[in-house]
Design a protein around this motif. Structure first.
Motif, PDB file in Angstrom:
ATOM      1  N   ALA A   1       0.797  -1.333  -0.010  1.00 25.57           N
ATOM      2  CA  ALA A   1       0.015  -0.016   0.001  1.00 25.57           C
ATOM      3  C   ALA A   1       0.800   1.226  -0.117  1.00 25.57           C
ATOM      4  O   ALA A   1       0.597   2.225  -0.830  1.00 25.57           O
ATOM      5  N   ILE A   2       1.965   1.280   0.874  1.00 26.25           N
ATOM      6  CA  ILE A   2       2.899   2.416   1.019  1.00 26.25           C
ATOM      7  C   ILE A   2       3.492   2.580  -0.259  1.00 26.25           C
ATOM      8  O   ILE A   2       3.585   3.715  -0.884  1.00 26.25           O
ATOM      9  N   THR A   3       4.232   1.726  -0.911  1.00 27.04           N
ATOM     10  CA  THR A   3       5.047   1.871  -2.031  1.00 27.04           C
ATOM     11  C   THR A   3       4.169   1.973  -3.461  1.00 27.04           C
ATOM     12  O   THR A   3       4.818   2.664  -4.438  1.00 27.04           O
ATOM     13  N   ILE A   4       2.919   1.559  -3.292  1.00 26.85           N
ATOM     14  CA  ILE A   4       2.238   2.208  -4.804  1.00 26.85           C
ATOM     15  C   ILE A   4       1.677   3.510  -4.621  1.00 26.85           C
ATOM     16  O   ILE A   4       1.337   4.022  -5.377  1.00 26.85           O
ATOM     17  N   THR A   5       1.681   4.118  -3.161  1.00 27.82           N
ATOM     18  CA  THR A   5       1.019   5.142  -2.963  1.00 27.82           C
ATOM     19  C   THR A   5       1.879   6.443  -3.012  1.00 27.82           C
ATOM     20  O   THR A   5       1.648   7.404  -3.158  1.00 27.82           O
ATOM     21  N   SER A   6       3.192   6.202  -2.670  1.00 27.03           N
ATOM     22  CA  SER A   6       3.974   7.414  -2.409  1.00 27.03           C
ATOM     23  C   SER A   6       5.553   7.008  -2.473  1.00 27.03           C
ATOM     24  O   SER A   6       6.096   6.051  -2.184  1.00 27.03           O
ATOM     25  N   THR A   7       6.466   7.849  -2.765  1.00 21.30           N
ATOM     26  CA  THR A   7       7.705   7.907  -2.885  1.00 21.30           C
ATOM     27  C   THR A   7       8.328   8.488  -1.962  1.00 21.30           C
ATOM     28  O   THR A   7       9.516   8.650  -1.662  1.00 21.30           O
ATOM     29  N   LYS A   8       7.476   8.896  -0.747  1.00 22.71           N
ATOM     30  CA  LYS A   8       8.156   9.999   0.227  1.00 22.71           C
ATOM     31  C   LYS A   8       9.147   9.111   1.257  1.00 22.71           C
ATOM     32  O   LYS A   8       9.930   9.775   1.465  1.00 22.71           O
ATOM     33  N   PRO A   9       8.707   7.843   1.366  1.00 19.90           N
ATOM     34  CA  PRO A   9       9.929   6.961   2.202  1.00 19.90           C
ATOM     35  C   PRO A   9      11.316   7.254   1.777  1.00 19.90           C
ATOM     36  O   PRO A   9      12.281   7.324   2.450  1.00 19.90           O
ATOM     37  N   LEU A  10      11.655   7.694   0.464  1.00 19.12           N
ATOM     38  CA  LEU A  10      12.775   7.868  -0.245  1.00 19.12           C
ATOM     39  C   LEU A  10      13.578   9.174   0.524  1.00 19.12           C
ATOM     40  O   LEU A  10      14.501   9.276   0.314  1.00 19.12           O
ATOM     41  N   ASN A  11      12.424   9.936   0.917  1.00 18.27           N
ATOM     42  CA  ASN A  11      13.135  11.303   1.533  1.00 18.27           C
ATOM     43  C   ASN A  11      13.625  11.031   2.754  1.00 18.27           C
ATOM     44  O   ASN A  11      14.656  11.825   3.301  1.00 18.27           O
ATOM     45  N   PHE A  12      13.430   9.895   3.243  1.00 20.25           N
ATOM     46  CA  PHE A  12      14.169   9.574   4.562  1.00 20.25           C
ATOM     47  C   PHE A  12      15.578   9.827   4.339  1.00 20.25           C
ATOM     48  O   PHE A  12      16.515  10.292   5.549  1.00 20.25           O
ATOM     49  N   VAL A  13      16.123   9.265   3.296  1.00 26.03           N
ATOM     50  CA  VAL A  13      17.568   9.221   3.176  1.00 26.03           C
ATOM     51  C   VAL A  13      18.013  10.672   3.248  1.00 26.03           C
ATOM     52  O   VAL A  13      19.154  11.025   3.951  1.00 26.03           O
ATOM     53  N   PHE A  14      17.439  11.611   2.829  1.00 24.99           N
ATOM     54  CA  PHE A  14      18.002  13.141   2.611  1.00 24.99           C
ATOM     55  C   PHE A  14      17.887  13.580   4.324  1.00 24.99           C
ATOM     56  O   PHE A  14      18.741  14.119   4.852  1.00 24.99           O
ATOM     57  N   LYS A  15      17.136  13.160   4.984  1.00 27.70           N
ATOM     58  CA  LYS A  15      16.704  13.616   6.363  1.00 27.70           C
ATOM     59  C   LYS A  15      17.882  13.077   7.185  1.00 27.70           C
ATOM     60  O   LYS A  15      18.671  13.867   7.926  1.00 27.70           O
ATOM     61  N   PHE A  16      18.038  11.823   6.968  1.00 19.96           N
ATOM     62  CA  PHE A  16      19.372  11.109   7.610  1.00 19.96           C
ATOM     63  C   PHE A  16      20.393  11.987   7.150  1.00 19.96           C
ATOM     64  O   PHE A  16      21.617  12.296   8.050  1.00 19.96           O
ATOM     65  N   ALA A  17      20.824  12.284   6.137  1.00 20.52           N
ATOM     66  CA  ALA A  17      21.992  12.785   5.563  1.00 20.52           C
ATOM     67  C   ALA A  17      22.153  14.281   6.350  1.00 20.52           C
ATOM     68  O   ALA A  17      23.268  14.720   6.755  1.00 20.52           O
ATOM     69  N   MET A  18      21.002  14.907   6.373  1.00 20.11           N
ATOM     70  CA  MET A  18      20.871  16.450   7.146  1.00 20.11           C
ATOM     71  C   MET A  18      21.094  16.251   8.447  1.00 20.11           C
ATOM     72  O   MET A  18      22.260  16.793   8.933  1.00 20.11           O
ATOM     73  N   TRP A  19      20.654  15.299   9.359  1.00 24.96           N
ATOM     74  CA  TRP A  19      21.345  15.234  10.679  1.00 24.96           C
ATOM     75  C   TRP A  19      22.478  14.724  10.912  1.00 24.96           C
ATOM     76  O   TRP A  19      23.255  15.082  11.624  1.00 24.96           O
ATOM     77  N   LEU A  20      22.869  13.814  10.124  1.00 29.11           N
ATOM     78  CA  LEU A  20      24.460  13.423  10.194  1.00 29.11           C
ATOM     79  C   LEU A  20      25.295  14.611   9.883  1.00 29.11           C
ATOM     80  O   LEU A  20      26.335  14.805  10.369  1.00 29.11           O
ATOM     81  N   GLY A  21      24.814  15.383   8.951  1.00 33.78           N
ATOM     82  CA  GLY A  21      25.670  16.463   8.606  1.00 33.78           C
ATOM     83  C   GLY A  21      25.786  17.501   9.502  1.00 33.78           C
ATOM     84  O   GLY A  21      26.891  18.156   9.954  1.00 33.78           O
ATOM     85  N   ILE A  22      24.575  17.661  10.278  1.00 35.58           N
ATOM     86  CA  ILE A  22      24.690  18.653  11.578  1.00 35.58           C
ATOM     87  C   ILE A  22      25.482  18.224  12.562  1.00 35.58           C
ATOM     88  O   ILE A  22      26.412  18.756  13.099  1.00 35.58           O
ATOM     89  N   ILE A  23      25.357  16.623  12.886  1.00 32.83           N
ATOM     90  CA  ILE A  23      26.232  16.235  14.005  1.00 32.83           C
ATOM     91  C   ILE A  23      27.663  16.345  13.645  1.00 32.83           C
ATOM     92  O   ILE A  23      28.552  16.718  14.313  1.00 32.83           O
ATOM     93  N   PHE A  24      27.995  16.152  12.209  1.00 31.72           N
ATOM     94  CA  PHE A  24      29.250  16.190  11.745  1.00 31.72           C
ATOM     95  C   PHE A  24      29.857  17.722  12.059  1.00 31.72           C
ATOM     96  O   PHE A  24      30.926  17.957  12.658  1.00 31.72           O
ATOM     97  N   GLY A  25      29.127  18.669  11.757  1.00 34.09           N
ATOM     98  CA  GLY A  25      29.525  20.102  11.735  1.00 34.09           C
ATOM     99  C   GLY A  25      29.613  20.524  13.166  1.00 34.09           C
ATOM    100  O   GLY A  25      30.987  21.081  13.528  1.00 34.09           O
ATOM    101  N   LEU A  26      28.882  20.036  13.892  1.00 36.28           N
ATOM    102  CA  LEU A  26      28.876  20.350  15.526  1.00 36.28           C
ATOM    103  C   LEU A  26      30.309  19.830  15.936  1.00 36.28           C
ATOM    104  O   LEU A  26      31.013  20.571  16.672  1.00 36.28           O
ATOM    105  N   SER A  27      30.475  18.573  15.745  1.00 35.78           N
ATOM    106  CA  SER A  27      31.601  17.645  16.183  1.00 35.78           C
ATOM    107  C   SER A  27      32.733  18.676  15.916  1.00 35.78           C
ATOM    108  O   SER A  27      33.638  18.450  16.565  1.00 35.78           O
ATOM    109  N   ALA A  28      33.021  18.734  14.505  1.00 42.69           N
ATOM    110  CA  ALA A  28      34.247  19.163  13.726  1.00 42.69           C
ATOM    111  C   ALA A  28      34.308  20.580  14.421  1.00 42.69           C
ATOM    112  O   ALA A  28      35.603  20.920  14.811  1.00 42.69           O
TER     113      ALA A  28
END
Ligand code: UDP
Ligand code: MG
Length: 320
Positions: free
Chosen positions: A222-249
């Motif tokens: 049902a989810i995969t025929i309805t929406s490609t939004k789950p693919l956006n999670f990759v971008f969200k992970f990237a953003m969060w990880l990028g923020i953590i990296f920035g703060l840490s650095a």
């Protein structure tokens, strides 16, 4: 005026104990709603018991009964789709064979149909008969899918049981995907929609065919025929990880400078290890961003291959 035809579509998998009960009940309902002609399309979904033979037998007694026999067990969703593909009605009602979808609702559904509604959903107002785990997961499922489906409103706690008009069925049959989930396709197609609510009773005979695995399969489909939004999670992970990296650095750099200028002494701090962690955070962020690019194209490719119509026209009123 000729009577309208109502098609009842009922998938059956190993429903031998239910067949007589179901047909008796539906025959009563047909008698009560004598303003309509009825056909009942029973789809035998590769039953291993006597369902098919029983159905053939009952065809002698019930003239309204048509039997579609699938070549093997294809599953609930496919069985309904097969029944819908041969339905001739002006209004079409998929229903379960186990009387968990009360046929008494057909009358109020038809009344709303006459009022001009193209879709009448039968909503399970209470699912007391279900285990808490099924109630909980089902509740979450409908919420998540509604959230993911963008402009399409997915009605909560509505399964197959509903009335759809001929034109809605025609639009649903036009959807080109072979991975079919009826309950998200009808809302995609749209049209004026009403609702009747009911309390879902227990299955009287036989047993459920749905286990955890088939429910998860249904949810994923049902989810995969309805929406490609789950693919956006990759971008969200990237953003969060990028923020953590920035703060840490930045933190490491500041501490490093403070140590170099002898403002602070931090003897236990291992800058080498921290640097390694920062480098791996950075590289993972880069990889996730690369995956984001791929998932954008993947989403577009998916939409193109799915080939759903971009819109559905309900009517055009010319001005002559
Ligand atoms: N069904 C089917 N093929 C299957 C499994 C189920 O046609 O592989 C039919 C079944 O005979 C019934 C309907 O789908 O008419 C709903 O099944 P069930 O009652 O087991 O589901 P539940 O009510 O537990 O969700
Ligand atoms: Mg059932």
């Amino acid at each position: 005026m000729a009577k309208k035809l109502v098609t009842v579509v009922v998938p059956m998998y190993n429903e031998e104990p239910m067949v007589p009960h179901f047909l008796t009940k539906i025959a009563e309902i047909i008698k009560e709603n004598d303003g309509y002609n009825f056909e009942v399309v029973a789809v035998n979904d590769g039953s291993r018991d006597n369902t098919l033979a029983l159905l053939y037998d009952f065809q002698k007694k019930y003239k309204f009964l048509r039997v579609v026999n699938l070549s093997r067990n294809f599953g609930h969703e496919a069985a309904v789709a097969a029944g819908l593909s041969v339905a001739k009605g002006d209004a079409i009602i998929p229903i379960d064979a186990d009387l968990q979808d009360p046929p008494e609702l057909i009358k109020p559904m038809l009344e709303l149909f006459e009022e001009g509604y193209d879709v009448v959903n039968a909503r399970r107002a209470s699912r007391k008969e279900d285990t808490w785990i099924k109630r909980y997961t089902a509740g979450k499922f409908y919420k998540v899918i509604d959230k993911l489906s963008g402009k399409v409103r997915i009605p909560q706690n509505v399964g197959h049981y509903r009335l759809i008009s001929r034109r809605v069925l025609d639009e649903v049959l036009k959807l080109p995907e072979s991975n079919r989930v009826f309950r998200v396709e009808v809302p995609y197609v749209g049209f004026k929609t009403a609702e009747v609510a009911f309390v879902r009773p227990k299955r009287e005979h036989g047993k459920t065919h749905y286990n955890m695995k088939s429910m998860i399969d249904l949810a994923i489909n049902a989810i995969t025929i309805t929406s490609t939004k789950p693919l956006n999670f990759v971008f969200k992970f990237a953003m969060w990880l990028g923020i953590i990296f920035g703060l840490s650095a930045v933190t490491q750099l500041v501490l490093f400078i403070l140590e170099m200028t002898k403002v602070l002494v931090l003897p236990f701090l291992n800058h080498g290890v921290w640097l390694l962690i920062n480098v791996s955070l950075f590289l993972t962020t880069v990889i996730l961003l690369a995956l984001t690019i791929i998932s954008i194209y993947l989403g577009k490719t998916f939409n193109e291959t799915q080939k759903r119509p971009f819109y559905v026209i309900e009517s055009v009123k010319e001005n002559k």
